[in-house]
Design an enzyme around this catalytic site. Structure first.
Site, mmCIF file in Angstrom:
data_model
loop_
_atom_site.group_PDB
_atom_site.id
_atom_site.type_symbol
_atom_site.label_atom_id
_atom_site.label_comp_id
_atom_site.label_asym_id
_atom_site.label_seq_id
_atom_site.Cartn_x
_atom_site.Cartn_y
_atom_site.Cartn_z
ATOM 1 C CE LYS A 145 33.154 -19.703 11.815
ATOM 2 N NZ LYS A 145 33.550 -21.070 12.186
ATOM 3 C CD GLU A 174 27.244 -23.596 -1.876
ATOM 4 O OE1 GLU A 174 26.071 -24.041 -1.751
ATOM 5 O OE2 GLU A 174 28.259 -24.242 -1.620
ATOM 6 C CB CYS A 216 25.450 -28.008 -1.060
ATOM 7 S SG CYS A 216 26.890 -27.558 -1.993
ATOM 8 C CD GLU A 219 21.308 -29.652 2.067
ATOM 9 O OE1 GLU A 219 21.216 -28.788 2.957
ATOM 10 O OE2 GLU A 219 22.121 -29.592 1.139
HETATM 11 P P1 NAD Z 1 26.362 -24.593 9.771
HETATM 12 O O1 NAD Z 1 25.709 -23.655 8.854
HETATM 13 O O2 NAD Z 1 26.019 -24.520 11.232
HETATM 14 O O3 NAD Z 1 27.978 -24.431 9.679
HETATM 15 C C1 NAD Z 1 28.678 -23.892 8.582
HETATM 16 C C2 NAD Z 1 29.666 -22.836 9.071
HETATM 17 O O4 NAD Z 1 28.958 -21.806 9.750
HETATM 18 C C3 NAD Z 1 30.711 -23.325 10.066
HETATM 19 O O5 NAD Z 1 31.915 -22.625 9.864
HETATM 20 C C4 NAD Z 1 30.107 -22.941 11.392
HETATM 21 O O6 NAD Z 1 31.078 -22.827 12.419
HETATM 22 C C5 NAD Z 1 29.509 -21.603 11.050
HETATM 23 N N1 NAD Z 1 28.438 -21.165 11.939
HETATM 24 C C6 NAD Z 1 27.490 -21.913 12.536
HETATM 25 N N2 NAD Z 1 26.669 -21.139 13.267
HETATM 26 C C7 NAD Z 1 27.113 -19.873 13.125
HETATM 27 C C8 NAD Z 1 26.683 -18.621 13.634
HETATM 28 N N3 NAD Z 1 25.619 -18.505 14.436
HETATM 29 N N4 NAD Z 1 27.369 -17.525 13.274
HETATM 30 C C9 NAD Z 1 28.439 -17.606 12.465
HETATM 31 N N5 NAD Z 1 28.899 -18.758 11.960
HETATM 32 C C10 NAD Z 1 28.233 -19.879 12.286
HETATM 33 O O7 NAD Z 1 26.114 -26.008 9.250
HETATM 34 P P2 NAD Z 1 26.071 -27.369 10.099
HETATM 35 O O8 NAD Z 1 25.180 -27.308 11.295
HETATM 36 O O9 NAD Z 1 27.460 -27.755 10.383
HETATM 37 O O10 NAD Z 1 25.388 -28.339 9.046
HETATM 38 C C11 NAD Z 1 23.966 -28.366 9.045
HETATM 39 C C12 NAD Z 1 23.432 -28.434 7.678
HETATM 40 O O11 NAD Z 1 23.941 -27.334 6.896
HETATM 41 C C13 NAD Z 1 23.827 -29.649 6.891
HETATM 42 O O12 NAD Z 1 23.077 -30.752 7.249
HETATM 43 C C14 NAD Z 1 23.591 -29.151 5.492
HETATM 44 O O13 NAD Z 1 22.226 -29.207 5.208
HETATM 45 C C15 NAD Z 1 24.017 -27.710 5.552
HETATM 46 N N6 NAD Z 1 25.398 -27.520 5.066
HETATM 47 C C16 NAD Z 1 25.537 -27.149 3.793
HETATM 48 C C17 NAD Z 1 26.799 -27.008 3.278
HETATM 49 C C18 NAD Z 1 26.983 -26.601 1.849
HETATM 50 O O14 NAD Z 1 27.946 -27.020 1.226
HETATM 51 N N7 NAD Z 1 26.110 -25.761 1.310
HETATM 52 C C19 NAD Z 1 27.924 -27.245 4.051
HETATM 53 C C20 NAD Z 1 27.735 -27.607 5.394
HETATM 54 C C21 NAD Z 1 26.460 -27.741 5.888
#
Ligand code: NAD
Length: 504
Positions: free
Chosen positions: A199, A274, A308, A405
């Site tokens: 996903k 992660e 990250c 972050e």
């Molecule tokens: P997020 O955690 O919302 O999104 C990451 C993934 O999780 C996406 O596939 C998203 O569709 C999915 N997701 C989101 N909410 C979900 C839920 N309730 N249930 C299941 N899946 C869900 O991240 P974001 O809002 O896009 O980014 C916010 C912050 O997250 C960034 O500013 C950063 O700090 C962090 N981030 C970290 C990484 C990393 O490489 N560790 C990558 C992206 C974002």
């Protein structure tokens, strides 16, 4: 699904992504169906894909929901016995051929990455090579899922430990590395003998679907690798609730990681997470400042800061503090901001408006609390997703940027006096993904390598990732590891077998 509406279009780059996408030989990369059980499903509704630099719509993709996810889980379940029984070498051959196809289509995939994610094309090309590397590496590592024979404590018995594929795996992936985060998870799961359902982030579906086209071409059987795009909660709920899904791997924010961990508790899945980072980057006064600045530039501004591993707190020892800040400011001011498809661009847009807004709030908060701004303001007029590369010096622990972050091109520099003090400040965080130390003293490097609380530490280097290393964090930065033999183990169960009564 709510996508941001464009408020402003970078005037020089309107149409740039569409122009590049029109050059793709593989038109099927843009058709946007979901891959379920070997079929390309058009979806009842479509979601828009947006160029984050301009806000323009560049494609649309099938929106899947819980019903489609249930079909995918059933297909994965059907595919598991055959995939599991295939000798690892044959699974590896398919993974290698997938990697070759990814490399063969590297330029087209890089254009997809930049068009929907925003990073500069040169970095997108690096991501494709990095991503293919995981498929190649796990293709070989699958053959090394060795068990153990234990010297027996029971007379007349033989004790064995085997590694067996865990079952169906789910991968929920982020938008910052839309190719490599899929191959890092799927390469390990598939090599271990597990079917995987991906996903991807709704912001970057094209890369995921293009990878699925190539996976199919490489010979991955129906149900073994599937990709579904749609509302994250709607798609993840069946994955969490279905006991047949035995492993869940997630990369993204810590709050969502916590939710998924709770959701997976219902049927006790194996979870690897992660999550966010907040890396300290420590510069001691015995180093070559040019090298330290070069390292800080790479550790802070790669992927336009949306990484990250990004250095979020740059601690510099007081004797070299002003020299470091001057050199760093000069380097930051030279960064060129623009559309990722413009070859002169170093820093692209933030993929999500929320990330750009968070960066701006960190800058405002720091300035209000007394930080100095040492950088050019270029980029601010290009559109709402652009953040001017910014250097904040004289940052203190009271400022938001020192506590959470940022995930964007904003560097925070903090002075420090002693080794003991900086270790304690570096460790005063709930996060523990990565860290960086610059020093010429071997003794000090050894001491810090022991004492910094993180999963990955670079000593005098800002570049340390790749398929053979265990990628992952301590504390609230995550659980488990990706890449390396540890990454393969996330998709395997240990089985201890005792053969008793062997005496004739
Ligand atoms: P997020 O955690 O919302 O999104 C990451 C993934 O999780 C996406 O596939 C998203 O569709 C999915 N997701 C989101 N909410 C979900 C839920 N309730 N249930 C299941 N899946 C869900 O991240 P974001 O809002 O896009 O980014 C916010 C912050 O997250 C960034 O500013 C950063 O700090 C962090 N981030 C970290 C990484 C990393 O490489 N560790 C990558 C992206 C974002």
């Amino acid at each position: 699904m709510a996508f941001q509406t464009p408020r402003h279009k970078g005037p020089h780059s309107v149409g740039l992504a569409i122009k590049h996408l029109q050059t793709l030989r593989r038109r099927d990369f843009l058709t946007g169906g979901a891959l379920i059980d070997g079929q390309w499903v058009p979806g009842r509704e479509r979601d828009l894909v947006i160029d984050p630099a301009t806000g323009e719509q560049i494609a649309d993709v099938a929106r899947c929901g819980a019903a489609e996810m249930d079909m995918a889980i059933a297909a994965a379940e059907r595919s598991f016995p055959t995939w599991r029984e295939l000798p690892p070498r044959r699974r590896g051959a398919i993974l290698r051929s997938w990697a070759s196809l990814v490399l063969e289509h590297a330029e087209e995939l890089a254009i997809l990455v930049t068009s929907e994610q925003g990073k500069p094309l040169a970095e997108a090309r690096q991501e494709i090579a990095y991503g293919a590397g995981f498929l190649e590496w796990f293709a070989a590592e699958g053959e090394r899922a060795y068990g153990e024979t234990i010297p027996s404590h029971k007379p007349g018995s033989l004790l064995q430990v085997r590694m067996q594929p865990i079952g169906l795996a789910a991968a929920i992936t982020p938008w910052n590395f839309p190719v490599a985060m899929i191959t890092r998870k799927a390469g390990a799961a598939l090599a271990a003998g597990c079917p995987v359902i991906v996903k991807p982030a709704p912001e970057t579906p094209l890369c995921a679907l293009a990878l699925a086209r190539l996976a199919e071409q490489a010979g991955l059987p129906p149900g073994v690798f599937q990709v579904l795009v749609g509302n994250p909660v709607e798609l993840s709920t069946p994955l969490l609730n279905d006991p047949r899904v035995r492993a869940l791997s997630f990369t993204g924010s810590t709050p969502v990681g916590r939710l998924l961990l709770e959701g997976a508790a219902g049927n006790v899945k194996k979870v690897s997470l992660e999550l966010g980072g907040h890396a300290p980057f420590i510069v001691f006064d015995d180093v070559d400042l040019e090298k330290a600045v070069e390292g800080a530039m790479a550790a802070k501004f790669a992927t336009s800061g949306q990484d990250c591993l990004a250095a979020n707190r740059i601690y510099v020892q007081k004797r070299v503090y002003s020299g470091f800040v001057d050199r760093f400011a000069t380097a930051v001011a030279q960064l060129r901001v623009g559309h990722g498809l413009d070859p002169t661009t170093d820093i692209g847009p933030m993929t999500k408006l929320s990330v750009a807004n968070k960066c701006m709030s960190h800058i405002d908060d720091a300035v209000t609390k007394g930080a100095r701004v040492d950088s050019a303001k270029q980029g601010a007029d290009l559109g709402p997703n652009f953040v001017p590369p910014t250097l904040l010096s004289d940052v203190t622990e009271e400022m938001l940027i020192a506590r959470e972050e940022t995930f964007g091109p904003v560097a925070a520099v903090l002075p420090f006096d002693s080794e003991e003090e900086v270790i304690s400040r570096a460790n005063a965080s709930e996060m523990g993904l990565a860290g960086y130390v610059y020093t010429d003293s071997l003794r000090r490097a050894l001491r810090l390598s022991e004492q910094i609380e993180c999963g990955m530490l670079g000593i005098n280097t800002a570049s340390f990732t790749g398929p053979p290393i265990p990628f992952g964090g301590w504390k609230q930065s995550g659980l488990g590891r990706e890449g390396s033999r540890h990454g393969l183990a996330e998709y395997m169960e240990l089985k201890y077998v005792c053969f008793g009564d062997l005496t004739a």
